[in-house]
Design a protein around this motif. Structure first.
Motif, PDB file in Angstrom:
ATOM      1  N   ALA A 197       0.805  -1.253   0.078  1.00  0.00           N
ATOM      2  CA  ALA A 197       0.150   0.140   0.182  1.00  0.00           C
ATOM      3  C   ALA A 197       0.965   1.214  -0.084  1.00  0.00           C
ATOM      4  O   ALA A 197       0.441   2.181  -0.302  1.00  0.00           O
ATOM      5  CB  ALA A 197      -0.900  -0.093   1.147  1.00  0.00           C
ATOM      6  N   ASN A 198       1.969   1.234   0.195  1.00  0.00           N
ATOM      7  CA  ASN A 198       3.099   2.408   0.168  1.00  0.00           C
ATOM      8  C   ASN A 198       3.240   2.737  -1.232  1.00  0.00           C
ATOM      9  O   ASN A 198       3.746   3.905  -1.244  1.00  0.00           O
ATOM     10  CB  ASN A 198       4.508   1.842   0.954  1.00  0.00           C
ATOM     11  N   SER A 199       2.804   1.964  -2.096  1.00  0.00           N
ATOM     12  CA  SER A 199       3.218   2.349  -3.481  1.00  0.00           C
ATOM     13  C   SER A 199       2.059   2.919  -4.002  1.00  0.00           C
ATOM     14  O   SER A 199       1.059   3.067  -3.356  1.00  0.00           O
ATOM     15  CB  SER A 199       3.686   1.150  -4.330  1.00  0.00           C
ATOM     16  N   LYS A 200       2.093   3.324  -5.256  1.00  0.00           N
ATOM     17  CA  LYS A 200       0.824   3.771  -5.988  1.00  0.00           C
ATOM     18  C   LYS A 200       0.058   2.731  -6.659  1.00  0.00           C
ATOM     19  O   LYS A 200      -1.035   2.981  -7.430  1.00  0.00           O
ATOM     20  CB  LYS A 200       1.085   4.932  -6.908  1.00  0.00           C
ATOM     21  N   GLY A 201       0.161   1.296  -6.387  1.00  0.00           N
ATOM     22  CA  GLY A 201      -0.690   0.403  -7.116  1.00  0.00           C
ATOM     23  C   GLY A 201      -1.981   0.009  -6.341  1.00  0.00           C
ATOM     24  O   GLY A 201      -2.325   1.043  -5.356  1.00  0.00           O
ATOM     25  N   TYR A 202      -2.247  -1.093  -6.488  1.00  0.00           N
ATOM     26  CA  TYR A 202      -3.706  -1.719  -5.660  1.00  0.00           C
ATOM     27  C   TYR A 202      -3.313  -2.213  -4.478  1.00  0.00           C
ATOM     28  O   TYR A 202      -4.501  -2.561  -3.738  1.00  0.00           O
ATOM     29  CB  TYR A 202      -4.081  -2.795  -6.779  1.00  0.00           C
ATOM     30  N   GLY A 203      -2.116  -2.033  -3.829  1.00  0.00           N
ATOM     31  CA  GLY A 203      -2.212  -2.781  -2.637  1.00  0.00           C
ATOM     32  C   GLY A 203      -2.993  -1.850  -1.366  1.00  0.00           C
ATOM     33  O   GLY A 203      -3.786  -2.510  -0.424  1.00  0.00           O
ATOM     34  N   ILE A 204      -3.284  -0.766  -1.458  1.00  0.00           N
ATOM     35  CA  ILE A 204      -4.093   0.192  -0.707  1.00  0.00           C
ATOM     36  C   ILE A 204      -5.608  -0.342  -0.815  1.00  0.00           C
ATOM     37  O   ILE A 204      -6.361  -0.282   0.209  1.00  0.00           O
ATOM     38  CB  ILE A 204      -3.951   1.740  -0.877  1.00  0.00           C
ATOM     39  N   VAL A 205      -5.983  -0.657  -2.325  1.00  0.00           N
ATOM     40  CA  VAL A 205      -7.364  -1.069  -2.380  1.00  0.00           C
ATOM     41  C   VAL A 205      -7.665  -2.233  -1.606  1.00  0.00           C
ATOM     42  O   VAL A 205      -8.721  -2.349  -0.962  1.00  0.00           O
ATOM     43  CB  VAL A 205      -7.672  -1.230  -3.786  1.00  0.00           C
ATOM     44  N   CYS A 206      -6.499  -3.367  -2.042  1.00  0.00           N
ATOM     45  CA  CYS A 206      -6.745  -4.634  -1.212  1.00  0.00           C
ATOM     46  C   CYS A 206      -6.638  -4.584   0.313  1.00  0.00           C
ATOM     47  O   CYS A 206      -7.302  -5.271   0.957  1.00  0.00           O
ATOM     48  CB  CYS A 206      -5.667  -5.686  -1.573  1.00  0.00           C
ATOM     49  N   GLN A 207      -6.137  -3.778   0.933  1.00  0.00           N
ATOM     50  CA  GLN A 207      -5.664  -3.508   2.307  1.00  0.00           C
ATOM     51  C   GLN A 207      -7.186  -3.047   3.040  1.00  0.00           C
ATOM     52  O   GLN A 207      -7.665  -3.542   3.780  1.00  0.00           O
ATOM     53  CB  GLN A 207      -4.610  -2.236   2.616  1.00  0.00           C
ATOM     54  N   GLN A 208      -7.632  -2.005   2.181  1.00  0.00           N
ATOM     55  CA  GLN A 208      -9.205  -1.607   2.829  1.00  0.00           C
ATOM     56  C   GLN A 208     -10.071  -2.777   2.479  1.00  0.00           C
ATOM     57  O   GLN A 208     -10.813  -3.019   3.575  1.00  0.00           O
ATOM     58  CB  GLN A 208      -9.496  -0.410   1.863  1.00  0.00           C
ATOM     59  N   LYS A 209     -10.329  -3.395   1.441  1.00  0.00           N
ATOM     60  CA  LYS A 209     -11.056  -4.556   1.157  1.00  0.00           C
ATOM     61  C   LYS A 209     -11.107  -5.591   2.316  1.00  0.00           C
ATOM     62  O   LYS A 209     -12.011  -6.207   2.940  1.00  0.00           O
ATOM     63  CB  LYS A 209     -10.882  -5.151  -0.224  1.00  0.00           C
ATOM     64  N   LEU A 210      -9.878  -5.900   2.799  1.00  0.00           N
ATOM     65  CA  LEU A 210      -9.401  -7.093   3.700  1.00  0.00           C
ATOM     66  C   LEU A 210      -9.785  -6.502   4.980  1.00  0.00           C
ATOM     67  O   LEU A 210     -10.592  -7.215   5.858  1.00  0.00           O
ATOM     68  CB  LEU A 210      -8.109  -7.137   3.569  1.00  0.00           C
ATOM     69  N   LEU A 211      -9.616  -5.361   5.486  1.00  0.00           N
ATOM     70  CA  LEU A 211      -9.852  -4.780   6.737  1.00  0.00           C
ATOM     71  C   LEU A 211     -11.608  -4.675   6.909  1.00  0.00           C
ATOM     72  O   LEU A 211     -12.045  -4.787   7.862  1.00  0.00           O
ATOM     73  CB  LEU A 211      -9.255  -3.164   6.966  1.00  0.00           C
ATOM     74  N   GLN A 212     -11.943  -4.160   5.832  1.00  0.00           N
ATOM     75  CA  GLN A 212     -13.587  -4.278   5.879  1.00  0.00           C
ATOM     76  C   GLN A 212     -13.981  -5.465   6.125  1.00  0.00           C
ATOM     77  O   GLN A 212     -15.108  -5.695   6.821  1.00  0.00           O
ATOM     78  CB  GLN A 212     -14.212  -3.439   4.643  1.00  0.00           C
ATOM     79  N   GLY A 213     -13.516  -6.551   5.304  1.00  0.00           N
ATOM     80  CA  GLY A 213     -13.988  -7.889   5.503  1.00  0.00           C
ATOM     81  C   GLY A 213     -14.224  -8.461   6.913  1.00  0.00           C
ATOM     82  O   GLY A 213     -14.696  -9.025   7.242  1.00  0.00           O
ATOM     83  N   LEU A 214     -12.660  -8.212   7.266  1.00  0.00           N
ATOM     84  CA  LEU A 214     -12.382  -8.749   8.664  1.00  0.00           C
ATOM     85  C   LEU A 214     -13.094  -7.813   9.738  1.00  0.00           C
ATOM     86  O   LEU A 214     -13.558  -8.452  10.845  1.00  0.00           O
ATOM     87  CB  LEU A 214     -10.816  -8.495   8.946  1.00  0.00           C
ATOM     88  N   SER A 215     -13.635  -6.736   9.646  1.00  0.00           N
ATOM     89  CA  SER A 215     -14.447  -5.986  10.489  1.00  0.00           C
ATOM     90  C   SER A 215     -15.952  -6.437  10.474  1.00  0.00           C
ATOM     91  O   SER A 215     -16.549  -6.289  11.549  1.00  0.00           O
ATOM     92  CB  SER A 215     -14.266  -4.402  10.057  1.00  0.00           C
ATOM     93  N   THR A 216     -16.299  -7.435   9.822  1.00  0.00           N
ATOM     94  CA  THR A 216     -17.586  -7.945   9.870  1.00  0.00           C
ATOM     95  C   THR A 216     -17.859  -8.763  10.823  1.00  0.00           C
ATOM     96  O   THR A 216     -18.941  -9.099  11.445  1.00  0.00           O
ATOM     97  CB  THR A 216     -18.013  -8.363   8.500  1.00  0.00           C
ATOM     98  N   GLY A 217     -16.664  -9.495  11.337  1.00  0.00           N
ATOM     99  CA  GLY A 217     -16.640 -10.461  12.570  1.00  0.00           C
ATOM    100  C   GLY A 217     -17.475 -11.795  12.189  1.00  0.00           C
ATOM    101  O   GLY A 217     -17.502 -12.958  13.007  1.00  0.00           O
TER     102      GLY A 217
END
Length: 273
Positions: A197-217
């Motif tokens: 996510a530190n780069s300008k690629g899609y890492g930040i998108v994946c990070q947010q998707k994964l955090l959102q999914g994990l937050s559902t419990g």
């Protein structure tokens, strides 16, 4: 010369399609004749104010202790990760059944087909992507396997990026929009995409998707793969917003994410009234 190159490209594409599953061949034969009710032509940039979701997503305090290399060493039996243009001969993770073993190899062939430059375009490419995601939704024993295969296709060496890496990142974000990794993989994968996510690629998108999914419990997947709107937003690294009309005639626009429930969407807009 150019015509010969196009013919050669067409032959390569045909070979890849012919090696695909009967399921995919059927879908590709029918998709061009399908008049989809909601396509990219219906998507627009939303002007004006958009009520953002208060997601409050935070990385776990111990995420740095879960280097992806630790997972590779513990679970991949000495196998290293490196992007390839060739089909794999064995799954990344052990499989309990012959069918799962076969499905894992088929998924990687689909990933190669999707990631191939100029292989499929538009709806046909989206069909391949959704088929990959659907296999993860339908079979929990394949989810980590699919995610690892996609991570593998983002790993390259020699200073030159694998030309299909961006496609693999888009697919990874699509998968994380619909199902989650196991507890064994979750934090390691989160560390991997967070580092990217530190780069300008899609890492930040994946990070947010994964955090959102994990937050559902919950480990339950969604019922369906991402829609056209979600795939487009991932590709453009954009947020998704939808209009909502109330009974008194007022219309508001609110942010919505892949793991947003209808209750969360409505509550977010009601709080602004």
């Amino acid at each position: 010369m150019a015509d010969n190159m196009r013919r050669q490209s067409s032959v390569d594409i045909d070979r890849k399609v012919l090696n695909a599953s009967k399921e995919l061949l059927y879908l590709l034969r029918t998709v061009d004749e399908w008049d989809e009710p909601h396509g990219e032509r219906h998507l627009v940039s939303i002007p004006g104010n958009v009520k953002l979701l208060d997601l409050r997503l935070q990385l776990p305090h111990d995420v740095n202790a879960h280097a992806f290399s630790k997972y590779v060493g513990a679970y991949l039996r000495g196998r290293s990760l490196l992007a390839t243009r060739d089909p794999i001969v064995s799954p990344f993770l052990p499989k309990q059944t012959t069918l799962d073993h076969k499905e894992a190899l088929e998924v990687f062939r689909l990933i190669l087909l999707y990631a191939s430059e100029d292989s499929l375009t538009g709806r046909r490419n989206r069909v391949v992507a959704n088929l990959i995601v659907q296999k993860g939704i339908s079979n929990d024993s394949l989810r980590d396997e699919i995610l690892l295969q996609l991570v593998n296709q983002t790993v390259y060496s020699g200073g030159a990026s694998y030309d299909g890496a961006s496609h693999a990142w888009v697919l990874l974000a699509g998968c994380l929009s619909a199902f989650q990794p196991s507890q064994n993989l979750a934090k390691h994968l989160l560390k991997y995409v967070s580092d990217a996510a530190n780069s300008k690629g899609y890492g930040i998108v994946c990070q947010q998707k994964l955090l959102q999914g994990l937050s559902t419990g919950t480990s339950c997947p969604r019922s369906y793969p991402p829609c056209v709107l979600e795939w487009t937003a991932v590709r453009l690294k954009a947020c998704v917003a939808l209009p909502c009309s109330f009974s008194d005639g007022v219309t508001l626009k609110g942010q919505v994410e892949s793991w947003t429930t209808a209750e969360q969407f409505a509550s977010n807009l009601l709080q602004s009234r």
